[in-house]
Each structure stands twice: as structure tokens, then as C-alpha cells.
Design an enzyme around this catalytic site. Structure first.
Site, PDB file in Angstrom:
ATOM      1  N   HIS A 114       6.251  -4.227   3.341  1.00 56.03           N
ATOM      2  CA  HIS A 114       5.076  -3.436   2.963  1.00 56.03           C
ATOM      3  C   HIS A 114       3.796  -4.247   3.059  1.00 56.03           C
ATOM      4  O   HIS A 114       3.805  -5.458   2.880  1.00 56.03           O
ATOM      5  CB  HIS A 114       5.272  -2.887   1.539  1.00 56.03           C
ATOM      6  CG  HIS A 114       6.130  -1.669   1.520  1.00 56.03           C
ATOM      7  ND1 HIS A 114       7.047  -1.396   0.525  1.00 56.03           N
ATOM      8  CD2 HIS A 114       6.238  -0.656   2.398  1.00 56.03           C
ATOM      9  CE1 HIS A 114       7.665  -0.269   0.776  1.00 56.03           C
ATOM     10  NE2 HIS A 114       7.203   0.214   1.918  1.00 56.03           N
ATOM     11  N   HIS A 155       9.801  -0.629   9.116  1.00 56.46           N
ATOM     12  CA  HIS A 155      10.776  -1.440   8.352  1.00 56.46           C
ATOM     13  C   HIS A 155      11.985  -1.764   9.219  1.00 56.46           C
ATOM     14  O   HIS A 155      12.467  -2.886   9.246  1.00 56.46           O
ATOM     15  CB  HIS A 155      11.273  -0.678   7.115  1.00 56.46           C
ATOM     16  CG  HIS A 155      10.264  -0.523   6.024  1.00 56.46           C
ATOM     17  ND1 HIS A 155       9.476  -1.546   5.578  1.00 56.46           N
ATOM     18  CD2 HIS A 155       9.928   0.564   5.280  1.00 56.46           C
ATOM     19  CE1 HIS A 155       8.690  -1.122   4.609  1.00 56.46           C
ATOM     20  NE2 HIS A 155       8.933   0.154   4.409  1.00 56.46           N
TER      21      HIS A 155
END
Lengths: 79, 365
Positions: free
Chosen positions: B127, B121
Site C-alpha cells: 500500500h 498487489h
């Protein structure tokens, strides 16, 4: 009608989950709008996790919401 | 990716570990974070530099409940950690929930696995919907190389591939610690632990760890070669010296000491010596013994010079030991010599071999 307590807990857990990870709007909204928004977000989450998209808070969906995970939202900007 | 495909503007990214979890030794946290960053630098041109003070791009910290970013954690389980996409200020920062149990294995939440995900991230990955991907939001413990094709495609879309065309290593066939014919490449102490090098791997032994922990050398020390010939610890400087071919590296913990690698001939070895088979520092005498073929040398660490009268014959000075050594370690007055699948315990005081064992008996086999 007030939800039975078990459902109440599940509903609160789901609302918290969807708010954090699927950008469910917080705060009070018209009854009709909030139910629609809730169902839309449930469907969005079910689609992300490749669950059957029903818009309902079924057991599979609730089970997945209880799993340990990353705190970053699954959709949209994160800031 | 995040909206607008947020990424770092250049490939040199700094990081700093602001605090540590009490669940693990500090060195374990350092190692987990370094390993996690190496996973991403293996498949991209990214280079990560550790800062110890000041503001780094990626500030890493452990906190619980409300921990200063108005994005509170929730106690044990549930939310494990979060990280912010690349950017100024909080951008890139990575937070771990201190209310979790952080581990180095699969017994609770594996810090290396979660850190690799969160740092994904911090580099710009959002995701993945692929349940086999590291960037899938739900935690799962998977040993071995953590990235899936999906993760690699995602990060390389932002930064491109590793310019050294470093192919992602297939799941390495790790050496089997209980192979009865197992031999070692090198053995050294490291701050009270024993490190055993074999092929591209090392085992880490610690009196409080029931099982030796096997790791890729490059996962912990990316600047070291894939093959180590010899290694020893010089505690006075808190350094471990690693030999490979005609070069030597000095490590301070997980960091390479400035000015290394150097050539082994700096120690005073003649040019004809092209490789060190084994090395061991004898704390009681301050001497470091360097074994090459059937001979050995004695190096005086304090003086920084080779002792005169060397090389000498291994067989003459260490009777009963054979004439070659793969690895050597010194503990509590005993010299442990490893040659092929045999380990000789040599008493330095009574000057004789007092025990012969299998090499891998040290690995609880």
C-alpha cells in the site's frame, strides 16, 4: 470499568482493524502490555494515514477505520 | 513493496478468471480485468496471458465471508477485496468480496478500479501512503487513467519501464459525443451491442444502458491500432472484423483470432485498394459490403470470395446517399450509412433512403 456500549463497539472495531491491518497481536496479554500494544498500533495507523498521531482512538481515526478499503495489511508480510 | 521485494521471476504472467460475479455481465468482468492488466502492462515489460483451465500465476475469483484462504471477507462494505504478493500457490491470487455491489461506473464499487489496485498487489506492490495513489488502501472512484507517479515508480522499481518506451498516456482528450459535427470512423454490432469507433476511443451502446460508455480502444483490445477505418460483425463465426489501412483483424469477443492481422487483399481486393472506408455484413444475403472511395464491393462470406461484377458505384446502387461512406451498420432490414455528421437510414427492401439524421443521434444527442 466496563466501557460504555458505544465505546465498546468502537474499541472492538478498532481492535479488529488493527489486528487485520497493523499486525496487533491477537489473544490475551497482560493488561499493561495489551494497552501499550494497542496504543502503538493506533499511532502506527495514524502515521500511515497522515492523521495527528495521538495513540488515542479519536473520531478521525475511527472514521477512517470505517471506510471501504482493500483487505491487504498496510504493514509487513502478507501471507 | 512487500518485504523482500517479492516479484514475478519473469515478465510473462498468466491469469485465469475462475468465476464471475452476478452483478455484471461476464463480458464486463472480462473487460474490467483485461483493462486493469493493460494499465500495468502499459508501464512495464509485463505480458499477461489468459488461461481458461489449469493453474495460472494469478487466479482471480469472487467469494464471500470465509472463501477458502482463512482470510474471510466481512459482508457488504468494509473489506472489498484482497490479493497475495507474487509467489507459488496462493501467491498472486486475487479475491473479490461477492457481498459487494460490483459496477462499471461510480454507482457502487467500480470493478476496474479495485481490480487494478488488487493486481498491483499481485504484481508486488504494497500500500501507498499517498492518498492520490491507486495503491492507497482506501477505495475512491476516480475516472480516467488510474496510476499516479507513485504507483508507476513503485511498479517500475520491480520490473523496469515498458521497453517500447510507451509513454504513459496523458489524460486523453476524448471526442465529445454531442459535438454536432461529430463523424464516426467505424460502426459494428458486437453480440447485440453497437460499437462506434472514433479516434483512439470507442463508444459501447446497449439497449439496457442509458448512456453510451466511452473507452480507449487499446484498453480493451491492446493489439488493435489506435485508429479503426471500418468494422463489421460476422455472427455466424461470432467474429468482428476490424480494418485499419491495408490490414484486418478478427476479434472473438475481446480476444484476437489466431492468424490475424491479415492483409485486406486476402479478401480478393486489388492491390490498389489501400484502405476500407466502411464495412457491413447483410445477414439476410450472407454478403459483406466493403466501401472504398465512391465504390463498393460485395464479399460472399460462405464462399470466401469476392462476388463478380464489382466494384460498383455507391451513388448508383444507393441513391440519395451521397458518394462516400465513413461507416455502415445493418439492423432490422435497414442499412445505416454514416458520412461526416449525417446519418442516412436506407431501406434495403424498398431500396431508398427513408430517413436522414445527425450522426450522433445514435449517441442520444
Amino acid at each position: 470499568l466496563p466501557l460504555p456500549s458505544g465505546d465498546q463497539d468502537s474499541w472492538l472495531l478498532a481492535e479488529k482493524y488493527l489486528r487485520r491491518f497493523y499486525d496487533l497481536p491477537a489473544g490475551l496479554q497482560g493488561r499493561q502490555r495489551s494497552a501499550g500494544a494497542f496504543e502503538d498500533k493506533i499511532s502506527e495507523m495514524q502515521s500511515f494515514f497522515k492523521l495527528k498521531v495521538t495513540g488515542n482512538l479519536d473520531d478521525n481515526t475511527l472514521e477512517l477505520m470505517k471506510q471501504a478499503r482493500c483487505g491487504v495489511p498496510d504493514v509487513g508480510e502478507y501471507n | 513493496h512487500f518485504p523482500r521485494h517479492l516479484k514475478w521471476p519473469n515478465n510473462n504472467v498468466t491469469f485465469r478468471i475462475e468465476n464471475y460475479t452476478p452483478d455484471l455481465q461476464k463480458s464486463d468482468v472480462d473487460r474490467a480485468i483485461r483493462k486493469a492488466l493493460n494499465i500495468w502492462s502499459d508501464v512495464t515489460p509485463l505480458i499477461f496471458k489468459k488461461l481458461h483451465v489449469g493453474n495460472a500465476d494469478i487466479m482471480i475469483s469472487f467469494g464471500s465471508k470465509e472463501h477458502g484462504d482463512f482470510n474471510p471477507f466481512d459482508g457488504p462494505d468494509g473489506l472489498l477485496a484482497h490479493a497475495y504478493p507474487p509467489g507459488q500457490g496462493i501467491g498472486g491470487d486475487t479475491h473479490f468480496d461477492e457481498d459487494e455491489q460490483w459496477t462499471k461506473d461510480s454507482s457502487a464499487y467500480n470493478l476496474f478500479i479495485v481490480a487494478t489496485h488488487e493486481l498491483g498487489h499481485a504484481l508486488g506492490l504494497s500500500h501507498s501512503t499517498d492518498p492520490g495513489a491507486l495503491m492507497y488502501p482506501v477505495y475512491s472512484y476516480t475516472p480516467g487513467f488510474p496510476l499516479s507517479e507513485d504507483d508507476i515508480k513503485g511498479i517500475q522499481a520491480l520490473y523496469g519501464p515498458n521497453p517500447n518506451s510507451k509513454k504513459v498516456k496523458p489524460k486523453p482528450d476524448a471526442p465529445n459525443k454531442c459535438d454536432p459535427m461529430l463523424s464516426f470512423d467505424a460502426v459494428t454490432e458486437l453480440r447485440g451491442e453497437t460499437i462506434i469507433f472514433k479516434d483512439r476511443f470507442y463508444w459501447r451502446l446497449h439497449s439496457q444502458m442509458p448512456e453510451p460508455e466511452q473507452t480507449l480502444i487499446k484498453s480493451t483490445w491492446p493489439s488493435l491500432p489506435n485508429k479503426v477505418d471500418a468494422a463489421y460483425e460476422y455472427p455466424e463465426k461470432d467474429q468482428v472484423i476490424i480494418f485499419s489501412g491495408i490490414r484486418m483483424w478478427a476479434l472473438n469477443g475481446y480476444n484476437l483470432v489466431d492468424g490475424y492481422p491479415k492483409y485486406i487483399h486476402k479478401l480478393g481486393l486489388p492491390k490498389k485498394v489501400r484502405e476500407i472506408d466502411a464495412a457491413v455484413h447483410i445477414r439476410d444475403t450472407g454478403k459483406t459490403l466493403l466501401f472504398t472511395d465512391e465504390k463498393y464491393w460485395s464479399y460472399d462470406e460462405a464462399a470466401g470470395t469476392m462476388d463478380s461484377g464489382y466494384p460498383r458505384s455507391i451513388e448508383v446502387d444507393f441513391p440519395g446517399m451521397g458518394d462516400e461512406v465513413d461507416a455502415a451498420a445493418y439492423r432490422y432490414g435497414f442499412l445505416n450509412f454514416f458520412h461526416e455528421h449525417i446519418q442516412y437510414e436506407y431501406s434495403y427492401t424498398s431500396r431508398k433512403v427513408i430517413r436522414i439524421m445527425r450522426t450522433n443521434s445514435i449517441l442520444n444527442c
